[in-house]
Design a protein around this motif. Structure first.
Motif, PDB file in Angstrom:
ATOM      1  N   LEU A  36      28.384  58.145  74.556  1.00 21.55           N
ATOM      2  CA  LEU A  36      26.745  58.175  74.366  1.00 21.55           C
ATOM      3  C   LEU A  36      26.011  59.337  74.284  1.00 21.55           C
ATOM      4  O   LEU A  36      24.837  59.083  73.674  1.00 21.55           O
ATOM      5  CB  LEU A  36      26.280  56.876  75.650  1.00 21.55           C
ATOM      6  CG  LEU A  36      26.780  55.564  75.346  1.00 21.55           C
ATOM      7  CD1 LEU A  36      26.321  55.142  77.069  1.00 21.55           C
ATOM      8  CD2 LEU A  36      25.600  54.788  74.863  1.00 21.55           C
ATOM      9  N   ALA A  37      26.729  60.225  75.034  1.00 21.28           N
ATOM     10  CA  ALA A  37      25.842  61.948  74.500  1.00 21.28           C
ATOM     11  C   ALA A  37      25.750  62.107  73.170  1.00 21.28           C
ATOM     12  O   ALA A  37      24.799  62.501  72.847  1.00 21.28           O
ATOM     13  CB  ALA A  37      26.915  63.090  75.816  1.00 21.28           C
ATOM     14  N   GLN A  38      27.067  61.644  73.145  1.00 19.02           N
ATOM     15  CA  GLN A  38      27.075  61.878  71.792  1.00 19.02           C
ATOM     16  C   GLN A  38      26.330  61.174  70.092  1.00 19.02           C
ATOM     17  O   GLN A  38      25.617  61.591  69.015  1.00 19.02           O
ATOM     18  CB  GLN A  38      28.586  61.606  71.011  1.00 19.02           C
ATOM     19  CG  GLN A  38      29.389  62.285  69.545  1.00 19.02           C
ATOM     20  CD  GLN A  38      28.789  63.620  69.454  1.00 19.02           C
ATOM     21  OE1 GLN A  38      29.961  64.568  70.054  1.00 19.02           O
ATOM     22  NE2 GLN A  38      28.803  64.430  67.767  1.00 19.02           N
ATOM     23  N   MET A  39      26.547  59.727  70.454  1.00 18.18           N
ATOM     24  CA  MET A  39      25.688  58.961  70.047  1.00 18.18           C
ATOM     25  C   MET A  39      23.820  59.571  70.112  1.00 18.18           C
ATOM     26  O   MET A  39      23.084  59.675  69.021  1.00 18.18           O
ATOM     27  CB  MET A  39      24.976  57.546  70.810  1.00 18.18           C
ATOM     28  CG  MET A  39      24.470  56.855  69.338  1.00 18.18           C
ATOM     29  SD  MET A  39      24.264  55.732  70.902  1.00 18.18           S
ATOM     30  CE  MET A  39      23.255  55.531  71.772  1.00 18.18           C
ATOM     31  N   ALA A  40      23.129  60.647  71.429  1.00 17.99           N
ATOM     32  CA  ALA A  40      22.509  60.973  71.485  1.00 17.99           C
ATOM     33  C   ALA A  40      22.221  61.781  70.062  1.00 17.99           C
ATOM     34  O   ALA A  40      20.883  62.215  69.851  1.00 17.99           O
ATOM     35  CB  ALA A  40      21.766  61.524  72.882  1.00 17.99           C
ATOM     36  N   GLN A  41      23.052  62.646  69.824  1.00 22.41           N
ATOM     37  CA  GLN A  41      23.044  63.858  69.553  1.00 22.41           C
ATOM     38  C   GLN A  41      22.640  63.281  68.038  1.00 22.41           C
ATOM     39  O   GLN A  41      22.306  63.960  66.833  1.00 22.41           O
ATOM     40  CB  GLN A  41      24.320  65.016  69.327  1.00 22.41           C
ATOM     41  CG  GLN A  41      24.419  64.966  70.570  1.00 22.41           C
ATOM     42  CD  GLN A  41      24.633  66.413  70.829  1.00 22.41           C
ATOM     43  OE1 GLN A  41      25.322  67.086  70.147  1.00 22.41           O
ATOM     44  NE2 GLN A  41      24.867  67.282  71.800  1.00 22.41           N
ATOM     45  N   ASP A  42      23.505  62.955  68.005  1.00 24.09           N
ATOM     46  CA  ASP A  42      24.011  62.287  66.089  1.00 24.09           C
ATOM     47  C   ASP A  42      22.387  61.318  65.608  1.00 24.09           C
ATOM     48  O   ASP A  42      22.432  61.011  64.588  1.00 24.09           O
ATOM     49  CB  ASP A  42      25.268  61.371  66.023  1.00 24.09           C
ATOM     50  CG  ASP A  42      26.407  62.271  65.858  1.00 24.09           C
ATOM     51  OD1 ASP A  42      25.933  63.119  65.950  1.00 24.09           O
ATOM     52  OD2 ASP A  42      27.529  61.611  66.173  1.00 24.09           O
ATOM     53  N   HIS A  43      21.996  60.016  66.688  1.00 22.50           N
ATOM     54  CA  HIS A  43      21.028  59.330  66.625  1.00 22.50           C
ATOM     55  C   HIS A  43      19.461  59.312  66.895  1.00 22.50           C
ATOM     56  O   HIS A  43      19.945  59.636  68.196  1.00 22.50           O
ATOM     57  CB  HIS A  43      21.484  58.388  66.194  1.00 22.50           C
ATOM     58  CG  HIS A  43      22.721  57.927  65.814  1.00 22.50           C
ATOM     59  ND1 HIS A  43      22.794  57.310  64.376  1.00 22.50           N
ATOM     60  CD2 HIS A  43      23.818  57.966  65.794  1.00 22.50           C
ATOM     61  CE1 HIS A  43      24.389  56.942  64.388  1.00 22.50           C
ATOM     62  NE2 HIS A  43      24.674  57.381  65.625  1.00 22.50           N
ATOM     63  N   GLU A  44      18.909  60.130  66.130  1.00 25.18           N
ATOM     64  CA  GLU A  44      17.921  60.206  66.957  1.00 25.18           C
ATOM     65  C   GLU A  44      16.413  58.995  67.695  1.00 25.18           C
ATOM     66  O   GLU A  44      15.976  58.954  68.263  1.00 25.18           O
ATOM     67  CB  GLU A  44      16.672  60.699  66.038  1.00 25.18           C
ATOM     68  CG  GLU A  44      15.328  61.180  67.425  1.00 25.18           C
ATOM     69  CD  GLU A  44      14.206  62.139  65.759  1.00 25.18           C
ATOM     70  OE1 GLU A  44      12.560  62.297  66.664  1.00 25.18           O
ATOM     71  OE2 GLU A  44      13.830  62.321  65.078  1.00 25.18           O
ATOM     72  N   ARG A  45      17.155  57.783  67.180  1.00 23.38           N
ATOM     73  CA  ARG A  45      16.923  56.717  66.989  1.00 23.38           C
ATOM     74  C   ARG A  45      17.822  55.704  66.851  1.00 23.38           C
ATOM     75  O   ARG A  45      18.199  55.609  65.456  1.00 23.38           O
ATOM     76  CB  ARG A  45      15.438  55.866  66.402  1.00 23.38           C
ATOM     77  CG  ARG A  45      14.234  56.606  67.370  1.00 23.38           C
ATOM     78  CD  ARG A  45      13.090  56.429  66.036  1.00 23.38           C
ATOM     79  NE  ARG A  45      12.020  57.987  66.493  1.00 23.38           N
ATOM     80  CZ  ARG A  45      11.255  57.520  67.544  1.00 23.38           C
ATOM     81  NH1 ARG A  45      11.182  56.524  68.557  1.00 23.38           N
ATOM     82  NH2 ARG A  45      10.591  58.644  67.795  1.00 23.38           N
ATOM     83  N   ALA A  46      17.802  54.809  67.802  1.00 21.08           N
ATOM     84  CA  ALA A  46      18.975  53.396  67.569  1.00 21.08           C
ATOM     85  C   ALA A  46      19.402  52.361  68.535  1.00 21.08           C
ATOM     86  O   ALA A  46      18.829  52.329  69.416  1.00 21.08           O
ATOM     87  CB  ALA A  46      20.718  53.548  67.976  1.00 21.08           C
ATOM     88  N   VAL A  47      19.801  51.294  67.824  1.00 22.22           N
ATOM     89  CA  VAL A  47      19.979  50.091  67.970  1.00 22.22           C
ATOM     90  C   VAL A  47      20.843  49.619  68.659  1.00 22.22           C
ATOM     91  O   VAL A  47      21.831  49.456  67.524  1.00 22.22           O
ATOM     92  CB  VAL A  47      19.497  48.591  67.883  1.00 22.22           C
ATOM     93  CG1 VAL A  47      19.065  47.481  68.699  1.00 22.22           C
ATOM     94  CG2 VAL A  47      17.812  49.139  66.830  1.00 22.22           C
ATOM     95  N   ILE A  48      21.313  49.619  69.806  1.00 22.62           N
ATOM     96  CA  ILE A  48      22.732  49.226  70.142  1.00 22.62           C
ATOM     97  C   ILE A  48      22.482  48.048  71.097  1.00 22.62           C
ATOM     98  O   ILE A  48      22.072  47.506  72.193  1.00 22.62           O
ATOM     99  CB  ILE A  48      23.632  50.498  71.684  1.00 22.62           C
ATOM    100  CG1 ILE A  48      22.735  51.612  71.030  1.00 22.62           C
ATOM    101  CG2 ILE A  48      24.856  50.325  72.222  1.00 22.62           C
ATOM    102  CD1 ILE A  48      21.670  52.804  71.946  1.00 22.62           C
ATOM    103  N   PRO A  49      23.502  47.450  70.441  1.00 21.67           N
ATOM    104  CA  PRO A  49      24.054  45.704  71.291  1.00 21.67           C
ATOM    105  C   PRO A  49      24.276  45.896  72.834  1.00 21.67           C
ATOM    106  O   PRO A  49      25.637  46.467  72.676  1.00 21.67           O
ATOM    107  CB  PRO A  49      25.191  44.839  70.124  1.00 21.67           C
ATOM    108  CG  PRO A  49      25.402  46.261  68.714  1.00 21.67           C
ATOM    109  CD  PRO A  49      24.415  46.860  69.276  1.00 21.67           C
TER     110      PRO A  49
END
Ligand code: ASP
Length: 443
Positions: free
Chosen positions: A155-168
């Motif tokens: 999740l921390a990596q996701m926050a770096q890679d995606h400024e905005r995201a939808v996660i099911p």
């Protein structure tokens, strides 16, 4: 820390009209960067939840019964959404994949996770957000246990890679590629995990009520909405029957000190309920936060003169309940007797066995059984600082002619639990609520 994680429940995303409301809410606040949707829920009381339909699909195929009609109903739910929000989305391809998975005996958890998966894909496209599959960021071990460390790293990596995201919501994946789901209502938990994983400022939980009510509206007419509640109080009230939020979902945000805000998708201007660890004093001017209750308990009373002189007596009693796998809710006691309050669900058909074992092991002077008990919990973080709270509770019950069968005060002095005969349950809650309401104590 400016990001907000917003979880939208099933009724908030049940159809295209709801999708439009959700988009307006998200567009109105640039901080809402990570969005966690449930599967489409009910649009109206006779409607079906998509997750229930998917579970039904799994059962049908398992019993070799044709499932095409039910699959068609699920597809129509998404078709209505996609057609009316005006996005280009290849539903046929997605449903071909689901059909193939069904034919290839996909697991129950995989099938039931598709509701959230599709809703998140559609919502991401509608919002112009990235889609991040929960299989990548919510991780399980091969034994199907939630893997905290791997998930927070992802999740921390996701926050770096995606400024905005939808996660099911609701599911994740193990290293062997198997999909695992949380228990029902588990998207709340996904939202809380994402909030902690991205270090959100607040975790917003959007639903179809304007927050948590101070009492059950089926019992009390128009109870007030709780504006501020602590995690501890929420646990007490949820445990005692006021459910609004998946139990487990409190822990990740509690750990990280992230407040939860319960909001209404259909009335976004309503203030909602804030769930926090502590409450500033100036906001803290009422004594009782809420009242909840549960029915269907029984009391087993064990009497033995001088039980207080036998060091092993309590252990023997508890061992009977332990070996019969029965949780004890409360244990009020006096010098020569002990009352064990258990839920009827826990006791099941084991009563005779329990009595037999208690008799043999503890040799009591008498054993008695009283069914039909309800427990009412009055919760308030401020009780401890005020004189007269219990007096108000008990005199309101006396005036309503309710016989109090037992009184338990929690060790934290955050709650008082009252046992009443089930036929007095509603009357008791109404009386207590009215007593505090008339003192303008619910602010
Ligand atoms: N869709 C799942 C359920 O109905 C999970 C959720 O909505 O949170 O339980």
């Amino acid at each position: 820390m400016t990001s907000v994680v917003a979880k939208f429940g099933g009724s908030s995303l049940a159809n295209s009209q709801q999708f439009k409301k959700v988009k307006a809410i998200i567009d109105g606040d640039p901080d809402k960067k990570y969005i966690v949707p449930s599967a489409p829920g009910r649009s109206h009381p006779e409607d079906q939840k998509v997750t229930d339909l998917l579970l039904l699909l799994f059962e049908l195929i398992n019993h070799q019964i044709s499932y095409q009609e039910v699959l068609g109903v699920v597809k129509n739910r998404y078709r209505e959404i996609v057609n009316h929000i005006g996005i280009d989305f290849d539903l046929d391809q997605e449903f071909d994949l689901i059909s193939q998975a069904l034919e290839n005996k996909a697991s129950r958890e995989y099938i039931s996770s598709r509701g959230e998966y599709l809703n998140a894909r559609i919502l991401a496209s509608y919002l112009g957000y990235d889609f991040v599959d929960a299989s990548q960021v919510i991780r399980f071990t091969e034994e199907g246990i939630f893997d905290e460390k791997a998930s927070y790293e992802a999740l921390a990596q996701m926050a770096q890679d995606h400024e905005r995201a939808v996660i099911p919501g609701f599911y994740g994946m193990a290293p062997d590629g198997k999909i695992h789901t949380f228990s029902r209502g588990g998207s709340d938990l996904t939202g809380a995990l994402v909030a902690k994983g991205v270090q959100a400022r607040v975790y917003e939980n959007w639903t179809d009520v304007s927050g948590m009510l101070a009492a059950d509206p089926r019992i009390v007419d128009q109870p007030r909405t709780i504006r501020y509640i602590t995690y501890g109080e929420l646990r007490e009230l949820s445990y005692s029957g006021a459910s609004i939020f998946h139990d487990e979902a409190i822990f990740p945000v509690l750990d990280a000190g992230i407040p939860i805000k319960i909001k209404n998708t259909n009335a976004p201007e309503d203030p909602g309920t804030y769930i926090v660890s502590t409450i500033q004093e100036e906001l803290d001017d009422y004594h009782i936060t809420g009242i909840a209750g549960r029915k269907d308990f029984s009391v087993i009373e064990v009497q033995k003169v001088h039980m207080d002189k036998d060091l092993s007596f309590h252990r023997k009693i508890f061992s009977v309940f332990e070996s019969n796998h029965i949780f004890i809710e409360h244990i009020p006691s006096s010098i020569d007797s002990l009352s064990l309050i258990v839920s009827d669900h826990e006791l099941g058909g084991k009563k005779d066995q329990v009595f037999k074992e208690l008799d043999t092991l503890c040799k009591p002077d008498s054993l008695s059984f009283r069914p039909g008990i309800s427990l009412i919990t009055v919760v308030g973080r401020n009780m401890i600082n005020h004189v007269g709270i219990s007096a108000t509770i008990f005199s309101s019950l006396a005036q309503a002619d309710v016989n109090i069968l037992m009184i338990i005060q929690g060790a934290s002095e955050m709650n008082v639990i009252i046992g009443v005969d089930t036929q007095d349950f509603e009357k008791a809650i109404q009386a207590i609520y009215a007593a505090f309401d008339s003192q303008a104590d619910f602010k």
